[in-house]
Design a protein around this motif. Structure first.
Motif, mmCIF file in Angstrom:
data_model
loop_
_atom_site.group_PDB
_atom_site.id
_atom_site.type_symbol
_atom_site.label_atom_id
_atom_site.label_comp_id
_atom_site.label_asym_id
_atom_site.label_seq_id
_atom_site.Cartn_x
_atom_site.Cartn_y
_atom_site.Cartn_z
ATOM 1 N N UNK A 121 0.831 -1.189 0.000
ATOM 2 C CA UNK A 121 0.000 0.000 0.000
ATOM 3 C C UNK A 121 0.875 1.252 0.000
ATOM 4 N N UNK A 122 0.535 2.201 -0.850
ATOM 5 C CA UNK A 122 1.268 3.460 -0.925
ATOM 6 C C UNK A 122 0.695 4.440 0.093
ATOM 7 N N UNK A 123 1.542 4.901 0.992
ATOM 8 C CA UNK A 123 1.129 5.875 2.008
ATOM 9 C C UNK A 123 1.617 7.260 1.583
ATOM 10 N N UNK A 124 0.798 8.300 1.753
ATOM 11 C CA UNK A 124 1.209 9.636 1.272
ATOM 12 C C UNK A 124 2.420 10.205 1.993
ATOM 13 N N UNK A 125 2.710 9.761 3.210
ATOM 14 C CA UNK A 125 3.879 10.235 3.945
ATOM 15 C C UNK A 125 4.990 9.185 3.991
ATOM 16 N N UNK A 156 0.321 9.640 -9.843
ATOM 17 C CA UNK A 156 1.048 10.812 -10.304
ATOM 18 C C UNK A 156 2.444 10.469 -10.827
ATOM 19 N N UNK A 157 2.834 9.228 -10.657
ATOM 20 C CA UNK A 157 4.183 8.797 -11.039
ATOM 21 C C UNK A 157 4.180 8.377 -12.503
ATOM 22 N N UNK A 201 11.574 -1.811 -4.860
ATOM 23 C CA UNK A 201 11.032 -1.031 -3.739
ATOM 24 C C UNK A 201 11.901 0.179 -3.446
ATOM 25 N N UNK A 202 13.195 -0.009 -3.475
ATOM 26 C CA UNK A 202 14.118 1.098 -3.200
ATOM 27 C C UNK A 202 14.123 2.153 -4.302
ATOM 28 N N UNK A 203 13.644 1.790 -5.483
ATOM 29 C CA UNK A 203 13.615 2.754 -6.585
ATOM 30 C C UNK A 203 12.483 3.765 -6.441
ATOM 31 N N UNK A 204 11.510 3.468 -5.605
ATOM 32 C CA UNK A 204 10.390 4.399 -5.429
ATOM 33 C C UNK A 204 10.886 5.679 -4.769
ATOM 34 N N UNK A 205 10.543 6.859 -5.295
ATOM 35 C CA UNK A 205 11.040 8.119 -4.746
ATOM 36 C C UNK A 205 10.232 8.652 -3.563
ATOM 37 N N UNK A 206 9.183 7.948 -3.163
ATOM 38 C CA UNK A 206 8.317 8.457 -2.106
ATOM 39 C C UNK A 206 8.747 7.949 -0.720
ATOM 40 N N UNK A 207 8.513 8.781 0.290
ATOM 41 C CA UNK A 207 8.739 8.380 1.674
ATOM 42 C C UNK A 207 10.177 8.070 2.020
ATOM 43 N N UNK A 208 11.127 8.748 1.386
ATOM 44 C CA UNK A 208 12.540 8.405 1.584
ATOM 45 C C UNK A 208 12.999 8.579 3.026
ATOM 46 N N UNK A 209 12.394 9.493 3.755
ATOM 47 C CA UNK A 209 12.776 9.704 5.157
ATOM 48 C C UNK A 209 12.423 8.494 6.018
#
Length: 227
Positions: A121-125, A156-157, A201-209
């Motif tokens: 699941x993609x979380x916005x944060x 949006x990706x 999974x690591x290639x996704x740019x979201x939630x890097x923190x």
């Protein structure tokens, strides 16, 4: 159940790096599991993590366990969620319970999330760096706000790097090629996956923190590979 009790549950979970992940009241059409009294539960509160917050708590616990303990993370999660359930009059449930409970559907309903192309699941944060470790089932209704309307970041990706980084194309529009992934992870070319986690999974740019540190990803890949 009052919001104050939910706050108390949140405080109890925080001692272990865990957080509430939303909840809801079961409806008439739901296939409702049993609550603590044995009757169909009235409501559920999901328990999980954001990022690798539980890792140090889990590692301290693991040092006290037998070295041959199977499924240690599941065992730790059951112990922690079970303890919180007992404290607050709930029944604990685990994603690995059989017959399996619909945790992903519950999560989508509780938090308004949608699956990424990887199925997570993609979380916005948090992006893809979160997990659900259990659930608390109650005989009473819990007072929880419904999930806010979420922007599904995957929509949006444009480039979809999560589908282009795996050497064996384990993820595609056709689904997850489990055996191809497993063979690669176990094979001589799978060292980057074993030590640093799934390349897609690591290639996704979201939630890097919130990205899991390499040692956490290596732990999960070791479990996946059966090493």
């Amino acid at each position: 159940m009052s919001p104050r009790v939910v706050d108390d549950i949140s405080a109890a979970l925080a001692e272990h790096g865990l957080i509430p992940r939303g909840g809801f009241v079961f409806g008439e059409g739901d296939a409702t599991p049993a609550g603590p009294a044995g009757r169909p539960a009235r409501s559920v509160l999901l328990v999980g993590q954001a990022g690798a917050a539980p890792w140090l708590h889990f590692q301290r616990w693991l040092k006290r366990q037998p070295t041959d303990l199977e499924e240690p993370l599941d065992t730790w999660s059951r112990e922690i969620v079970g303890g919180v359930a007992a404290e607050f009059g709930a029944r604990a449930a685990s994603p690995s319970d059989k017959p399996y409970l619909p945790f992903q559907q519950w999560a989508m309903r509780a938090e308004g999330l949608k699956p990424s192309p990887l199925g997570i699941l993609m979380h916005p944060a948090y992006g893809l760096w979160h997990a659900y470790r259990g659930a608390l089932l109650f005989d009473v209704e819990i007072e929880m706000q419904g999930p806010p309307e979420q922007i599904h970041l995957c929509d949006l990706c444009i480039g979809k790097p999560c589908l282009k980084s795996c050497p064996v194309d384990a993820y595609s529009e056709a689904g997850f090629a489990h055996q191809a992934c497993l063979a690669h992870v176990r094979g001589p070319m799978g060292a980057p996956c074993r030590t640093g986690g799934c390349l897609d999974r690591n290639a996704c740019p979201q939630g890097l923190a919130f990205r899991y540190p390499s040692q956490v990803q290596a732990f999960h890949m070791k479990s996946f590979g059966g090493f």
